[in-house]
Design a protein around this motif. Structure first.
Motif, PDB file in Angstrom:
ATOM      1  N   VAL A 416       0.874  -1.100  -0.005  1.00 44.31           N
ATOM      2  CA  VAL A 416      -0.063   0.056   0.023  1.00 44.31           C
ATOM      3  C   VAL A 416       0.982   1.227   0.021  1.00 44.31           C
ATOM      4  CG1 VAL A 416      -2.076  -1.237   1.222  1.00 44.31           C
ATOM      5  CG2 VAL A 416      -0.268   0.025   2.218  1.00 44.31           C
ATOM      6  N   VAL A 417       0.471   2.398  -0.388  1.00 49.63           N
ATOM      7  CA  VAL A 417       1.247   3.536  -0.495  1.00 49.63           C
ATOM      8  C   VAL A 417       0.606   4.758   0.008  1.00 49.63           C
ATOM      9  CG1 VAL A 417       2.400   5.113  -2.356  1.00 49.63           C
ATOM     10  CG2 VAL A 417       2.016   2.617  -2.813  1.00 49.63           C
ATOM     11  N   VAL A 418       1.172   5.400   0.641  1.00 53.08           N
ATOM     12  CA  VAL A 418       0.595   6.679   1.581  1.00 53.08           C
ATOM     13  C   VAL A 418       1.982   7.612   2.000  1.00 53.08           C
ATOM     14  CG1 VAL A 418       1.125   5.218   3.694  1.00 53.08           C
ATOM     15  CG2 VAL A 418      -0.565   7.197   3.821  1.00 53.08           C
ATOM     16  N   ASP A 419       1.399   8.765   1.787  1.00 56.27           N
ATOM     17  CA  ASP A 419       2.259   9.991   2.185  1.00 56.27           C
ATOM     18  C   ASP A 419       2.156  10.144   3.863  1.00 56.27           C
ATOM     19  OD1 ASP A 419       4.110  12.201   2.473  1.00 56.27           O
ATOM     20  OD2 ASP A 419       3.234  13.394   1.018  1.00 56.27           O
ATOM     21  N   LEU A 420       2.739   9.720   4.716  1.00 57.75           N
ATOM     22  CA  LEU A 420       2.408   9.556   5.753  1.00 57.75           C
ATOM     23  C   LEU A 420       2.678  10.979   6.457  1.00 57.75           C
ATOM     24  CD1 LEU A 420       4.006   6.049   7.109  1.00 57.75           C
ATOM     25  CD2 LEU A 420       1.523   6.586   6.708  1.00 57.75           C
ATOM     26  N   ASP A 421       3.744  11.739   6.221  1.00 59.88           N
ATOM     27  CA  ASP A 421       3.804  12.914   6.867  1.00 59.88           C
ATOM     28  C   ASP A 421       3.460  14.003   6.011  1.00 59.88           C
ATOM     29  OD1 ASP A 421       5.676  12.552   4.872  1.00 59.88           O
ATOM     30  OD2 ASP A 421       7.730  12.695   6.448  1.00 59.88           O
ATOM     31  N   ASN A 422       2.793  13.624   4.695  1.00 58.88           N
ATOM     32  CA  ASN A 422       2.545  14.842   4.049  1.00 58.88           C
ATOM     33  C   ASN A 422       3.418  15.828   3.629  1.00 58.88           C
ATOM     34  OD1 ASN A 422       0.144  16.038   2.294  1.00 58.88           O
ATOM     35  ND2 ASN A 422      -0.548  16.987   3.847  1.00 58.88           N
ATOM     36  N   ASN A 423       4.507  15.186   3.101  1.00 52.57           N
ATOM     37  CA  ASN A 423       5.692  16.149   2.718  1.00 52.57           C
ATOM     38  C   ASN A 423       6.073  15.789   1.061  1.00 52.57           C
ATOM     39  OD1 ASN A 423       6.792  13.560   2.234  1.00 52.57           O
ATOM     40  ND2 ASN A 423       8.911  14.212   2.946  1.00 52.57           N
ATOM     41  N   GLY A 424       4.923  15.305   0.503  1.00 52.25           N
ATOM     42  CA  GLY A 424       5.014  15.387  -1.127  1.00 52.25           C
ATOM     43  C   GLY A 424       5.496  14.016  -1.483  1.00 52.25           C
TER      44      GLY A 424
END
Length: 658
Positions: A416-424
């Motif tokens: 699965v793929v996710v930008d955990l810290d929302n840094n791009g």
């Protein structure tokens, strides 16, 4: 990051801009075990296979439930891990991932599962049986997906069997076999093509050309691919592959797939030197890789030498195909010729008596935020692969899950793929399992977008007598306890259902959330994708007192999204002037904030515009960042920012011609 933004920062700082650093363990906290052994008995657990769990508010009471399948089906309270209900339906093990969706478009969710001995079941939100069908007695159903094939509001249920004829069935939401040419497929080398059994989740469905009708892609135990329209008729391939008697295009199932496209055109191979893939365990996905609004089909094939007896597996590699079965080419990206595998791509082992089989379930996501997606998949070489569309693996990819120093084999799940810290920059999360008889367990792996490990957490040991453990099924990302953060839910082999907290992930961006990408298990955009929405200003460089027009484009690259919202609070330095409009939906302004809500139709856009004045009192060079938050109504939020550089200086790159 776009060129204008880079130029703004250059003007402000006088230095080159460096992208945000890759995430590290310091940035992303380690997962914390929340609960384990859910669904287990007093001293043992049913074996978990390749079925990824669903996690959502099934009965719409405000609490999230987890639905997991082994042999029984388990309804589990997301917050505590306690068992709400166990159901033991007819059939054997549950191989395909659990479906959770509103099948009949009445606002109420249903659960769908498929099993051994050819059973498919539909349950209501309380896990009471609604209907069952047994299309292939004696043969396992390993493929399950639902999708609105004809875009009429309700969903159809697709299953496929391990048997070698009439494998694919499509049912209406009420259990009726769909009218038309169903079931499919009866092999006929002259006109109908070649297919065999489907031994993994070998169905994807999506609207590849935007005509309102979905295409169904069906890999199988041959080097041919089946493809159907909603009425069961076969999808025609390009006539470059030849025609049937009478001049009609061949169906996909009559065009063999080989490593070399020239061999596809010739239609037969010199076995021993010209290799071809088998697709028995190859789930397809449909994804818009280059952001042009058109879906491509991605299938990872097991390339083998057909000149040996038995055939010799060589490596696993993605094939990317257009709707007409031709190989995908887009600008500088050309997948007519496949990437060349490295020296370590051959299988470690293919004996499920030693270790349960690895399956190359792909995912597609934009890891580096450049607008182009990457293709990810685990392989029988003991590694997780990520291919950029330039046909190379960047950074530390492929990542070796099997470590020579451990002395035993590990395989990886679908990621699965996710930008955990929302840094791009996205993180890749998967689990692993280990070789039998080792008394070891798998791990939960979190890697950065370049394949560098951030956290690798040992999973619980087997509960009871089994001598190995791990997770074979794709993880599921969801907020199962209604706090601010995400959790990871895992259907383990021998320790029941597990949940891990992911601290400080309230602003995470989910790009591929569960097995097959969504709880429809369609391998395609399920209810739309607005991640490519944009926010722009008509004056990227402005002056104090100047009027600037801002435009938000809500771009949907999938099915209709009924509950999209947008919130844009004007940044300090901007004064609202009016002229607010939207091409559809409801838009309002109040107290410095613009809000919008409404439907973004399938494969379409909504534009929102207004004007704001740059504060006349500003002095010096000031970069105004006007931020908007867009929610797709499916639990995903996207941050978009428009810029205007007050008192900035235009910078032009030199124009070079030759």
């Amino acid at each position: 990051m776009n060129l204008l933004k880079i130029l703004f920062i250059l003007s402000l700082t006088g230095s080159l801009f460096s992208p945000p650093p890759q995430s590290t363990a310091a940035d992303i906290q380690a997962p914390v075990l929340k609960w384990k052994n859910a669904g287990c008995y007093s001293s043992w657990c049913e074996t978990g296979w390749y079925s990824s769990p669903a996690a959502l508010d099934l009965d719409q009471d405000g609490d999230v439930e987890v639905i997991a399948g082994t042999y029984s089906l388990f309804l589990i309270d997301g917050n505590s891990g306690s068992l709400i209900k166990r159901v033991d339906p007819p059939g054997n093990r549950n191989w395909p991932s659990i479906v959770a969706a509103d099948l009949d478009d009445n606002g109420d969710l249903e659960v769908v599962s498929a099993h051994g001995d050819g059973y498919v079941h539909v349950f209501d939100h309380n896990m009471n049986l609604v209907w069952s069908r047994q299309p292939t007695p004696g043969n396992e159903l390993r493929s399950l997906a639902v999708y609105d094939l004809d875009h009429n509001g309700d969903l159809e249920i697709m299953v496929a069997s391990t048997r070698s004829y009439d494998q694919w069935f499509v049912y209406e939401h009420n259990g009726d076999l769909r009218s038309g040419d169903w079931p499919q497929h009866s092999p006929d080398s002259d006109t109908n093509g070649y297919t065999a059994g489907c031994f993994n989740q070998n169905i994807a469905a999506g609207d590849m050309n935007g005509d309102g009708l979905a295409e169904i892609i069906g890999p199988n135990d041959t080097h041919y691919l089946a493809a159907f329209l909603p009425d069961g008729s076969q999808l025609p391939a390009s006539t470059i592959y030849g025609t049937l008697p009478g001049g009609l295009a061949k169906p996909w199932s009559l065009v063999g797939v080989h490593v070399d496209h020239a061999v596809d055109l010739r239609t037969w191979a010199y076995c021993g030197t010209e290799h071809r893939p088998n697709f028995a365990h190859s789930p397809p996905i449909l994804s818009d890789l280059d952001g042009n609004g058109i879906l491509e089909a991605i299938i990872v094939g097991n390339v083998y030498n057909c000149g040996t007896s038995p055939y010799t597996s060589l490596y696993e590699m993605p094939f990317i195909l257009n709707r007409d079965r031709t190989r995908w080419v887009s600008g500088s990206f050309n997948w007519t010729v496949l990437p060349t595998p490295d020296a370590y791509a051959d299988p470690i082992i293919e004996n499920y008596n030693v270790i349960e089989s690895n399956h190359p379930n792909p995912a597609a996501a934009d890891l580096d935020n450049d607008g182009i997606k990457e293709v990810l998949y685990p392989s029988y070489d003991g590694r997780m692969h990520v291919y950029w569309m330039d046909k190379t693996e960047h950074g530390n990819w492929p990542y070796a899950v099997t470590k020579a120093g451990e002395g035993f084999t590990r395989f990886a799940t679908e990621p699965v793929v996710v930008d955990l810290d929302n840094n791009g920059y996205a993180e890749v999360i998967f689990a692993s399992w280990v070789q039998k008889g080792t008394n070891q367990t798998g791990k939960l792996h979190i890697l950065d977008y370049l394949g560098n490990p951030i956290h690798e957490i040992p999973l619980p040991m087997a509960y009871g007598s089994p001598d190995w453990n791990g997770v074979l099924a794709a993880p599921t990302l969801a907020n199962i306890d209604n706090d601010a953060d995400l959790e990871i839910v895992l259907n383990s082999a021998h320790s029941g259902v597990l949940a891990y907290d992911l601290p400080n992930t309230a602003n995470a961006r989910i790009l591929w959330e569960t097995g097959r990408g969504n709880f429809l298990r369609s391998g395609s955009p399920s209810l739309g994708d607005i991640s490519s929405s944009t926010f722009v200003s008509n004056y990227p460089i402005s002056s104090p007192g100047q009027s600037v027009r801002f435009t938000i484009f809500l771009n949907n690259q999938g099915l209709a999204l009924p509950d999209v919202t947008m919130t844009n609070t004007l940044s300090a330095g901007l004064i609202y002037q009016g002229n607010l409009s939207a091409s559809s939906g409801v838009v309002n302004y109040s107290g410095g904030t613009i809000t919008w809500s409404g439907v973004v139709e399938a494969n379409s856009s909504v534009s929102i515009q207004y004007e704001a004045q740059v504060d006349p009192t500003l002095s010096g060079r000031v970069l105004l960042a006007n931020a908007a938050q867009i929610s797709d109504g499916q639990g995903n939020t996207f941050d978009k920012t428009a810029y205007t550089f007050v008192n900035g200086l235009a910078t032009y790159l030199p124009l070079i011609s030759k």
